[in-house]
Design a protein around this motif. Structure first.
Motif, PDB file in Angstrom:
ATOM      1  N   MET A   1      71.317 -75.639  48.642  1.00  0.00           N
ATOM      2  CA  MET A   1      71.571 -74.588  47.682  1.00  0.00           C
ATOM      3  C   MET A   1      73.076 -74.398  47.499  1.00  0.00           C
ATOM      4  N   GLN A   2      73.834 -74.369  48.607  1.00  0.00           N
ATOM      5  CA  GLN A   2      75.281 -74.177  48.504  1.00  0.00           C
ATOM      6  C   GLN A   2      75.953 -75.395  47.885  1.00  0.00           C
ATOM      7  N   ILE A   3      75.419 -76.568  48.159  1.00  0.00           N
ATOM      8  CA  ILE A   3      76.006 -77.784  47.576  1.00  0.00           C
ATOM      9  C   ILE A   3      75.842 -77.752  46.065  1.00  0.00           C
ATOM     10  N   GLY A   4      74.683 -77.323  45.587  1.00  0.00           N
ATOM     11  CA  GLY A   4      74.441 -77.203  44.147  1.00  0.00           C
ATOM     12  C   GLY A   4      75.389 -76.206  43.505  1.00  0.00           C
ATOM     13  N   PHE A   5      75.621 -75.089  44.192  1.00  0.00           N
ATOM     14  CA  PHE A   5      76.534 -74.074  43.669  1.00  0.00           C
ATOM     15  C   PHE A   5      77.966 -74.619  43.587  1.00  0.00           C
ATOM     16  N   ILE A   6      78.404 -75.295  44.616  1.00  0.00           N
ATOM     17  CA  ILE A   6      79.754 -75.883  44.636  1.00  0.00           C
ATOM     18  C   ILE A   6      79.891 -76.927  43.527  1.00  0.00           C
ATOM     19  N   PHE A   7      78.849 -77.767  43.367  1.00  0.00           N
ATOM     20  CA  PHE A   7      78.869 -78.775  42.302  1.00  0.00           C
ATOM     21  C   PHE A   7      78.950 -78.103  40.932  1.00  0.00           C
ATOM     22  N   SER A   8      78.213 -77.002  40.741  1.00  0.00           N
ATOM     23  CA  SER A   8      78.240 -76.270  39.466  1.00  0.00           C
ATOM     24  C   SER A   8      79.628 -75.709  39.177  1.00  0.00           C
ATOM     25  N   LEU A   9      80.276 -75.159  40.201  1.00  0.00           N
ATOM     26  CA  LEU A   9      81.643 -74.631  40.010  1.00  0.00           C
ATOM     27  C   LEU A   9      82.626 -75.734  39.623  1.00  0.00           C
ATOM     28  N   ILE A  10      82.545 -76.858  40.307  1.00  0.00           N
ATOM     29  CA  ILE A  10      83.441 -77.987  39.993  1.00  0.00           C
ATOM     30  C   ILE A  10      83.197 -78.467  38.569  1.00  0.00           C
ATOM     31  N   PHE A  11      81.931 -78.550  38.170  1.00  0.00           N
ATOM     32  CA  PHE A  11      81.591 -78.994  36.812  1.00  0.00           C
ATOM     33  C   PHE A  11      82.096 -77.977  35.779  1.00  0.00           C
ATOM     34  N   ALA A  12      81.975 -76.658  36.063  1.00  0.00           N
ATOM     35  CA  ALA A  12      82.457 -75.634  35.137  1.00  0.00           C
ATOM     36  C   ALA A  12      83.984 -75.721  34.976  1.00  0.00           C
ATOM     37  N   ILE A  13      84.673 -75.946  36.071  1.00  0.00           N
ATOM     38  CA  ILE A  13      86.139 -76.093  35.999  1.00  0.00           C
ATOM     39  C   ILE A  13      86.492 -77.333  35.167  1.00  0.00           C
ATOM     40  N   PHE A  14      85.783 -78.413  35.368  1.00  0.00           N
ATOM     41  CA  PHE A  14      86.008 -79.642  34.604  1.00  0.00           C
ATOM     42  C   PHE A  14      85.790 -79.394  33.104  1.00  0.00           C
ATOM     43  N   ILE A  15      84.729 -78.679  32.747  1.00  0.00           N
ATOM     44  CA  ILE A  15      84.433 -78.382  31.335  1.00  0.00           C
ATOM     45  C   ILE A  15      85.535 -77.483  30.750  1.00  0.00           C
ATOM     46  N   ALA A  16      85.977 -76.477  31.508  1.00  0.00           N
ATOM     47  CA  ALA A  16      87.029 -75.569  31.016  1.00  0.00           C
ATOM     48  C   ALA A  16      88.335 -76.330  30.768  1.00  0.00           C
ATOM     49  N   VAL A  17      88.740 -77.180  31.685  1.00  0.00           N
ATOM     50  CA  VAL A  17      89.972 -77.971  31.506  1.00  0.00           C
ATOM     51  C   VAL A  17      89.825 -78.908  30.308  1.00  0.00           C
ATOM     52  N   PHE A  18      88.663 -79.539  30.177  1.00  0.00           N
ATOM     53  CA  PHE A  18      88.408 -80.444  29.054  1.00  0.00           C
ATOM     54  C   PHE A  18      88.481 -79.681  27.732  1.00  0.00           C
ATOM     55  N   ALA A  19      87.893 -78.479  27.695  1.00  0.00           N
ATOM     56  CA  ALA A  19      87.904 -77.681  26.460  1.00  0.00           C
ATOM     57  C   ALA A  19      89.324 -77.260  26.100  1.00  0.00           C
ATOM     58  N   LEU A  20      90.124 -76.862  27.090  1.00  0.00           N
ATOM     59  CA  LEU A  20      91.499 -76.432  26.811  1.00  0.00           C
ATOM     60  C   LEU A  20      92.361 -77.593  26.324  1.00  0.00           C
ATOM     61  N   GLN A  21      92.100 -78.793  26.820  1.00  0.00           N
ATOM     62  CA  GLN A  21      92.872 -79.951  26.376  1.00  0.00           C
ATOM     63  C   GLN A  21      92.486 -80.373  24.959  1.00  0.00           C
ATOM     64  N   ASN A  22      91.307 -80.006  24.518  1.00  0.00           N
ATOM     65  CA  ASN A  22      90.836 -80.363  23.178  1.00  0.00           C
ATOM     66  C   ASN A  22      90.645 -79.085  22.362  1.00  0.00           C
ATOM     67  N   SER A  23      91.729 -78.405  22.095  1.00  0.00           N
ATOM     68  CA  SER A  23      91.645 -77.113  21.414  1.00  0.00           C
ATOM     69  C   SER A  23      91.905 -77.197  19.914  1.00  0.00           C
ATOM     70  N   ALA A  24      91.919 -78.359  19.362  1.00  0.00           N
ATOM     71  CA  ALA A  24      92.164 -78.521  17.928  1.00  0.00           C
ATOM     72  C   ALA A  24      91.029 -77.894  17.125  1.00  0.00           C
ATOM     73  N   SER A  25      91.341 -77.489  15.929  1.00  0.00           N
ATOM     74  CA  SER A  25      90.352 -76.882  15.054  1.00  0.00           C
ATOM     75  C   SER A  25      89.592 -77.982  14.313  1.00  0.00           C
ATOM     76  N   VAL A  26      88.225 -77.835  14.276  1.00  0.00           N
ATOM     77  CA  VAL A  26      87.395 -78.847  13.612  1.00  0.00           C
ATOM     78  C   VAL A  26      86.369 -78.157  12.732  1.00  0.00           C
ATOM     79  N   ASP A  27      85.897 -78.901  11.715  1.00  0.00           N
ATOM     80  CA  ASP A  27      84.824 -78.409  10.855  1.00  0.00           C
ATOM     81  C   ASP A  27      83.492 -78.790  11.489  1.00  0.00           C
ATOM     82  N   VAL A  28      82.594 -77.808  11.583  1.00  0.00           N
ATOM     83  CA  VAL A  28      81.287 -78.030  12.199  1.00  0.00           C
ATOM     84  C   VAL A  28      80.217 -77.685  11.186  1.00  0.00           C
TER      85      VAL A  28
END
Length: 137
Positions: A1-28
């Motif tokens: 259970m704790q390993i899953g939680f730690i993995f989720s936190l690492i993945f969330a940090i990875f997604i946040a850094v990825f999103a901040l690096q790709n902050s350009a405006s796009v048409d959706v």
């Protein structure tokens, strides 16, 4: 259970850094409309929807497991009752077997017992007759 939680936190940090690096405006294109949004916002919204879907599937799986556990506990209870009934039957059969294993008297032994009791009865009758004869004299 704790390993899953730690993995989720690492993945969330990875997604946040990825999103901040790709902050350009796009048409959706959303259904029939066209929206101009930040790419970081789209990435974060997509990650949130993914997390919600995974959570729903997790809850469904947990519910199924809970129902299965409940059913198995009922089965265990039923089998426990059956086991107790079988143990009672075994005890009754053991008692019957012990009763049947008691030594039986053979016909010859019965005749001997019968002859012995006849002899004793005859002796008693003889003694009583002697006493009766003595009393008469």
């Amino acid at each position: 259970m704790q390993i899953g939680f730690i993995f989720s936190l690492i993945f969330a940090i990875f997604i946040a850094v990825f999103a901040l690096q790709n902050s350009a405006s796009v048409d959706v294109n959303i259904l029939f409309t066209k929206v101009n949004m930040s790419q970081a916002l789209i990435i974060l919204i997509s990650a949130c929807f993914g997390a919600i879907i995974v959570a729903i599937f997790g809850f469904i799986r947990q519910f199924k497991m809970t129902m299965k556990i409940r059913g198995l506990k009922k089965e265990i209870s039923d089998f426990s009752v059956i086991k107790q009934e079988h143990e009672k039957q075994i005890e009754e059969l053991k008692k019957q077997l012990e009763f049947k294993n008691e030594p039986e008297i053979t016909e010859q032994e019965e005749r001997n017992i019968s002859d012995d009791s006849m002899k004793q009865n005859m002796e008693i009758v003889d003694i009583l007759q002697k006493k009766d004869d003595d009393n008469k004299n």
